[in-house]
Design an enzyme around this catalytic site. Structure first.
Site, PDB file in Angstrom:
ATOM      1  N   ARG A  96       0.886  -1.177   0.000  1.00 26.65           N
ATOM      2  CA  ARG A  96       0.000   0.000   0.000  1.00 26.65           C
ATOM      3  C   ARG A  96       0.910   1.208   0.000  1.00 26.65           C
ATOM      4  NH1 ARG A  96      -5.304   1.011   3.673  1.00 26.65           N
ATOM      5  NH2 ARG A  96      -6.092  -0.275   1.965  1.00 26.65           N
ATOM      6  N   HIS A 123      -7.416   1.276  -6.314  1.00 26.32           N
ATOM      7  CA  HIS A 123      -7.648   0.348  -5.186  1.00 26.32           C
ATOM      8  C   HIS A 123      -8.326  -0.919  -5.722  1.00 26.32           C
ATOM      9  CE1 HIS A 123      -7.844  -1.127  -1.261  1.00 26.32           C
ATOM     10  NE2 HIS A 123      -8.790  -0.399  -0.730  1.00 26.32           N
ATOM     11  N   GLN A 126      -9.886  -3.896  -3.466  1.00 24.23           N
ATOM     12  CA  GLN A 126     -11.208  -3.586  -2.903  1.00 24.23           C
ATOM     13  C   GLN A 126     -12.306  -3.919  -3.913  1.00 24.23           C
ATOM     14  OE1 GLN A 126     -12.310  -2.179   0.208  1.00 24.23           O
ATOM     15  NE2 GLN A 126     -14.304  -2.684  -0.660  1.00 24.23           N
ATOM     16  N   ASP A 214     -17.382   6.889  -0.949  1.00 24.03           N
ATOM     17  CA  ASP A 214     -16.074   6.763  -0.289  1.00 24.03           C
ATOM     18  C   ASP A 214     -15.810   8.110   0.399  1.00 24.03           C
ATOM     19  OD1 ASP A 214     -13.480   6.050   0.470  1.00 24.03           O
ATOM     20  OD2 ASP A 214     -12.623   6.300  -1.538  1.00 24.03           O
ATOM     21  N   CYS A 254     -16.528   1.373   0.711  1.00 23.73           N
ATOM     22  CA  CYS A 254     -15.323   0.561   0.912  1.00 23.73           C
ATOM     23  C   CYS A 254     -14.857   0.588   2.358  1.00 23.73           C
ATOM     24  CB  CYS A 254     -14.211   1.054  -0.014  1.00 23.73           C
ATOM     25  SG  CYS A 254     -13.797   2.787   0.211  1.00 23.73           S
ATOM     26  N   ARG A 282     -13.750  -8.946   1.611  1.00 19.62           N
ATOM     27  CA  ARG A 282     -12.330  -8.663   1.375  1.00 19.62           C
ATOM     28  C   ARG A 282     -11.483  -9.913   1.623  1.00 19.62           C
ATOM     29  NH1 ARG A 282     -10.227  -3.547   1.325  1.00 19.62           N
ATOM     30  NH2 ARG A 282      -8.394  -4.782   0.764  1.00 19.62           N
TER      31      ARG A 282
HETATM   32  N1   CP Z   1     -11.275  -0.476   2.388  1.00 25.18           N
HETATM   33  C1   CP Z   1     -10.009  -0.573   2.818  1.00 25.18           C
HETATM   34  O1   CP Z   1      -9.064  -0.747   2.044  1.00 25.18           O
HETATM   35  O2   CP Z   1      -9.891  -0.473   4.167  1.00 25.18           O
HETATM   36  P1   CP Z   1      -8.516  -0.309   4.972  1.00 25.18           P
HETATM   37  O3   CP Z   1      -7.941   1.028   4.583  1.00 25.18           O
HETATM   38  O4   CP Z   1      -8.905  -0.371   6.423  1.00 25.18           O
HETATM   39  O5   CP Z   1      -7.601  -1.413   4.582  1.00 25.18           O
HETATM   40  N1  NVA Z   2     -10.031   6.676  -1.123  1.00 23.54           N
HETATM   41  C1  NVA Z   2      -9.684   6.112   0.171  1.00 23.54           C
HETATM   42  C2  NVA Z   2      -9.939   4.647   0.195  1.00 23.54           C
HETATM   43  C3  NVA Z   2      -9.710   4.002   1.531  1.00 23.54           C
HETATM   44  C4  NVA Z   2      -9.913   2.523   1.520  1.00 23.54           C
HETATM   45  C5  NVA Z   2      -8.220   6.419   0.468  1.00 23.54           C
HETATM   46  O1  NVA Z   2      -7.401   6.332  -0.447  1.00 23.54           O
HETATM   47  O2  NVA Z   2      -7.914   6.750   1.609  1.00 23.54           O
END
Ligand code: CP
Ligand code: NVA
Length: 301
Positions: A96, A123, A126, A214, A254, A282
């Site tokens: 990430r 993402h 997800q 989101d 999400c 997930r």
């Molecule tokens: N939706 C999602 O990716 O959640 P986290 O940021 O908690 O991993």
């Molecule tokens: N758009 C959000 C998604 C979190 C799962 C972010 O990038 O923080």
């Protein structure tokens, strides 16, 4: 050639369907037995870390979590060197990151699959859970209309690509100035993604099978919270907006949710909300993806 998963269309539509099918069943084989999965996080996570760790264990492997302060991509050593080292220990490298390009750089040198656990641009992992959830809750993907109300961000881009690959479509409603970047538009065009855009949330929601939202400010954008809350006023998914959707429409997010910003409690906790089955998917989708990638890597070697 080793297969990576940096965006949903790194799979073909047929492979995506296979991953969703694999996600619908318990693990059949311990394809990760006595092998490691590296999980590097430059940003916080609950769902992604836990689902990847448990999915790895379900496949017989050992997950190894690396904290944001330990990652040190391009600070402690180069992205490429990290990937070249970790690929000697692990069956999969998952990360990430802020800059999507770091994933591309890892994938360019890695002999094991690289998986995007969220970047500023995309993402996709997800979206695997989202597609599985829509298939379970709506009963199909083909012809489904999803209205995404909010920021045209990483989530919206991957959702648009994934839905298009399944014969579904995305309508996006965002305030003026918060649409897709030029780069995102180019990527969506390259993926042949079917996206309609509007600045009117009610127009996007009308007749939709799914309302999706989101956070108005993503991880790394916390300093913009006040401005964004002002600019996104009128874009909250509340019961009034839900009533514009199809009568049996579902609500998805999400997560993490900023309750009272992008969605009201009445919707998040309401009868049409599937946010927790979505979050639980997930795990299943992560397991399906890992199984697919590890098998593909085995066949390639
Ligand atoms: N939706 C999602 O990716 O959640 P986290 O940021 O908690 O991993
Ligand atoms: N758009 C959000 C998604 C979190 C799962 C972010 O990038 O923080």
């Amino acid at each position: 050639m080793v297969r990576h998963f940096l965006e949903v269309d790194d799979l073909t539509p047929a492979e995506l369907a296979t991953v969703l099918d694999m996600a619908s069943h318990p693990a059949t084989d311990l394809v990760l037995a006595r092998r490691g999965v590296a999980l590097l996080f430059e940003k916080p996570s609950a769902r992604t870390r836990h689902s990847m760790e448990i999915a790895t264990i379900e496949l017989g492997g050992h997950p190894l979590y690396v904290r944001p302060e330990e990652v040190g991509l391009d600070t402690r050593e180069s992205v490429e060197d990290v990937a070249r080292v970790l690929m000697g220990y692990h069956a999969v490298i998952a990360a990430r990151v802020f800059e999507h390009n770091k994933l591309e750089r890892m994938a360019a040198v890695s002999s094991v699959p690289v998986v995007n656990l969220l970047s500023d641009d995309a993402h996709p992992i997800q979206v695997l859970a989202d597609l599985l959830t829509i298939r379970q809750q709506v009963g199909r993907l083909d012809g489904v209309t999803v209205a995404y109300i909010g920021d045209a961000n990483n989530m919206a881009r991957s959702l648009a690509i994934g839905l298009s690959m399944c014969g579904a479509r995305l309508r996006v409603a965002y305030p003026e100035g918060y649409g897709f970047s030029e780069a995102a538009l180019a990527r969506l065009a390259a993926a042949d993604a079917d996206v309609e855009a509007t600045t009117d949330p009610a127009e996007a929601a009308t007749g939709a099978d799914v309302l999706y939202t989101d956070a108005w400010y993503s991880m790394g954008q916390e300093a913009e919270m006040v401005t964004r809350r002002r600019d996104f006023a009128g874009f909250q998914v509340d019961n009034a907006l839900m009533s514009a959707a199809a009568p049996d429409a579902i609500f998805m997010h999400c997560l993490p949710a900023h309750r009272g910003d992008e969605a009201s409690d009445e919707v998040l906790d309401g009868p049409r909300s599937v946010i927790f089955p979505q979050a639980h998917n997930r795990l299943h989708s992560a397991r399906g993806l890992l199984e697919f990638l590890v098998r593909a890597a085995g066949n390639a070697s």
